[in-house]
Write a protein that holds these residues in place. Structure first.
Motif, PDB file in Angstrom:
ATOM      1  N   GLU A  95      -0.180   7.382   0.394  1.00 11.66           N
ATOM      2  CA  GLU A  95      -1.200   8.362   0.048  1.00 11.66           C
ATOM      3  C   GLU A  95      -2.343   7.659  -0.206  1.00 11.66           C
ATOM      4  O   GLU A  95      -3.638   8.406  -0.267  1.00 11.66           O
ATOM      5  CB  GLU A  95      -0.707   9.144  -1.268  1.00 11.66           C
ATOM      6  CG  GLU A  95      -0.379   8.436  -2.274  1.00 11.66           C
ATOM      7  CD  GLU A  95       1.074   8.085  -2.532  1.00 11.66           C
ATOM      8  OE1 GLU A  95       1.345   7.617  -3.493  1.00 11.66           O
ATOM      9  OE2 GLU A  95       1.778   8.138  -1.492  1.00 11.66           O
ATOM     10  N   SER A  96      -2.371   6.220  -0.592  1.00 12.77           N
ATOM     11  CA  SER A  96      -3.794   5.658  -0.752  1.00 12.77           C
ATOM     12  C   SER A  96      -4.115   4.615   0.055  1.00 12.77           C
ATOM     13  O   SER A  96      -5.252   3.874   0.009  1.00 12.77           O
ATOM     14  CB  SER A  96      -3.787   5.324  -2.320  1.00 12.77           C
ATOM     15  OG  SER A  96      -2.680   4.240  -2.215  1.00 12.77           O
ATOM     16  N   GLU A  97      -3.488   4.464   1.432  1.00 14.56           N
ATOM     17  CA  GLU A  97      -3.604   3.214   2.105  1.00 14.56           C
ATOM     18  C   GLU A  97      -5.057   3.326   2.752  1.00 14.56           C
ATOM     19  O   GLU A  97      -6.029   2.490   2.866  1.00 14.56           O
ATOM     20  CB  GLU A  97      -2.680   3.296   3.153  1.00 14.56           C
ATOM     21  CG  GLU A  97      -2.441   4.200   4.331  1.00 14.56           C
ATOM     22  CD  GLU A  97      -1.144   4.009   4.885  1.00 14.56           C
ATOM     23  OE1 GLU A  97      -0.917   4.719   6.064  1.00 14.56           O
ATOM     24  OE2 GLU A  97      -0.262   3.234   4.366  1.00 14.56           O
ATOM     25  N   GLN A  98      -5.302   4.943   3.127  1.00 16.88           N
ATOM     26  CA  GLN A  98      -6.707   4.910   3.847  1.00 16.88           C
ATOM     27  C   GLN A  98      -7.895   4.657   3.157  1.00 16.88           C
ATOM     28  O   GLN A  98      -8.664   3.901   3.480  1.00 16.88           O
ATOM     29  CB  GLN A  98      -6.845   6.136   4.528  1.00 16.88           C
ATOM     30  CG  GLN A  98      -7.948   6.164   5.449  1.00 16.88           C
ATOM     31  CD  GLN A  98      -8.384   7.555   6.128  1.00 16.88           C
ATOM     32  OE1 GLN A  98      -7.263   7.963   6.671  1.00 16.88           O
ATOM     33  NE2 GLN A  98      -9.467   8.004   6.428  1.00 16.88           N
ATOM     34  N   GLY A  99      -7.787   5.049   1.665  1.00 17.90           N
ATOM     35  CA  GLY A  99      -8.941   4.734   0.887  1.00 17.90           C
ATOM     36  C   GLY A  99      -9.165   3.283   0.693  1.00 17.90           C
ATOM     37  O   GLY A  99     -10.142   2.995   0.418  1.00 17.90           O
ATOM     38  N   TYR A 100      -7.814   2.764   0.317  1.00 18.68           N
ATOM     39  CA  TYR A 100      -7.907   1.338   0.241  1.00 18.68           C
ATOM     40  C   TYR A 100      -8.361   0.636   1.109  1.00 18.68           C
ATOM     41  O   TYR A 100      -9.370  -0.528   1.009  1.00 18.68           O
ATOM     42  CB  TYR A 100      -6.519   0.845  -0.293  1.00 18.68           C
ATOM     43  CG  TYR A 100      -6.407  -0.608  -0.568  1.00 18.68           C
ATOM     44  CD1 TYR A 100      -6.431  -1.355  -1.834  1.00 18.68           C
ATOM     45  CD2 TYR A 100      -6.220  -1.712   0.476  1.00 18.68           C
ATOM     46  CE1 TYR A 100      -6.470  -2.711  -2.111  1.00 18.68           C
ATOM     47  CE2 TYR A 100      -6.168  -3.063   0.309  1.00 18.68           C
ATOM     48  CZ  TYR A 100      -6.360  -3.630  -0.915  1.00 18.68           C
ATOM     49  OH  TYR A 100      -6.266  -4.801  -1.140  1.00 18.68           O
ATOM     50  N   ARG A 106     -12.437   1.285   1.383  1.00 22.81           N
ATOM     51  CA  ARG A 106     -13.075   0.755   0.301  1.00 22.81           C
ATOM     52  C   ARG A 106     -13.040  -0.823   0.517  1.00 22.81           C
ATOM     53  O   ARG A 106     -14.276  -1.608   0.166  1.00 22.81           O
ATOM     54  CB  ARG A 106     -12.350   0.620  -0.930  1.00 22.81           C
ATOM     55  CG  ARG A 106     -13.088   2.012  -2.019  1.00 22.81           C
ATOM     56  CD  ARG A 106     -12.471   1.885  -3.153  1.00 22.81           C
ATOM     57  NE  ARG A 106     -11.082   1.746  -3.281  1.00 22.81           N
ATOM     58  CZ  ARG A 106     -10.089   2.541  -3.191  1.00 22.81           C
ATOM     59  NH1 ARG A 106     -10.403   3.801  -2.718  1.00 22.81           N
ATOM     60  NH2 ARG A 106      -8.914   2.362  -3.161  1.00 22.81           N
ATOM     61  N   LEU A 145       1.116  -1.207  -0.112  1.00 21.67           N
ATOM     62  CA  LEU A 145       0.027  -0.031   0.130  1.00 21.67           C
ATOM     63  C   LEU A 145       0.702   1.111  -0.039  1.00 21.67           C
ATOM     64  O   LEU A 145       1.826   1.392   0.764  1.00 21.67           O
ATOM     65  CB  LEU A 145      -0.988   0.012   1.309  1.00 21.67           C
ATOM     66  CG  LEU A 145      -1.859  -0.966   1.349  1.00 21.67           C
ATOM     67  CD1 LEU A 145      -2.506  -1.124   2.678  1.00 21.67           C
ATOM     68  CD2 LEU A 145      -2.957  -1.143   0.283  1.00 21.67           C
ATOM     69  N   LEU A 146       0.589   2.293  -0.720  1.00 22.07           N
ATOM     70  CA  LEU A 146       1.156   3.579  -0.930  1.00 22.07           C
ATOM     71  C   LEU A 146       0.587   4.440   0.378  1.00 22.07           C
ATOM     72  O   LEU A 146      -0.523   4.495   0.589  1.00 22.07           O
ATOM     73  CB  LEU A 146       0.957   4.133  -2.120  1.00 22.07           C
ATOM     74  CG  LEU A 146       1.595   3.268  -3.553  1.00 22.07           C
ATOM     75  CD1 LEU A 146       1.454   4.034  -4.804  1.00 22.07           C
ATOM     76  CD2 LEU A 146       3.306   2.974  -3.293  1.00 22.07           C
TER      77      LEU A 146
END
Length: 76
Positions: free
Chosen positions: A53-58, A61, A50-51
């Motif tokens: 900047e996108s971990e929380q969104g991932y 979701r 997970l990057l």
């Protein structure tokens, strides 16, 4: 080993938000905890990277999708 430390940090950082989302969707404590645990187990099993900047969104979701799948499975 590094992956497990990373997962532990993600768990500590995001668990409360993920659990809250699952609880809002499912209205069940135990199922909500299970869904969040399954998301982290899947990340470990699939060796997902997970990057930052996108971990929380991932993660959010993933929780939402698992909750919706659980609801759909129950209605069958």
């Amino acid at each position: 080993m590094r992956q497990e430390k990373d997962i532990e940090q993600l768990f500590r950082q995001h668990y409360a938000k993920m659990y809250y989302l699952a609880r809002c969707i499912l209205s069940d404590d135990d199922e909500s905890k299970d869904v969040v645990s399954e998301v982290f187990a899947q990340i470990l099993a699939d060796d997902v990277v997970l990057l930052p900047e996108s971990e929380q969104g991932y993660l959010m979701r993933s929780v939402r999708n698992r909750c919706l799948n659980l609801i759909a499975h129950k209605s069958v």
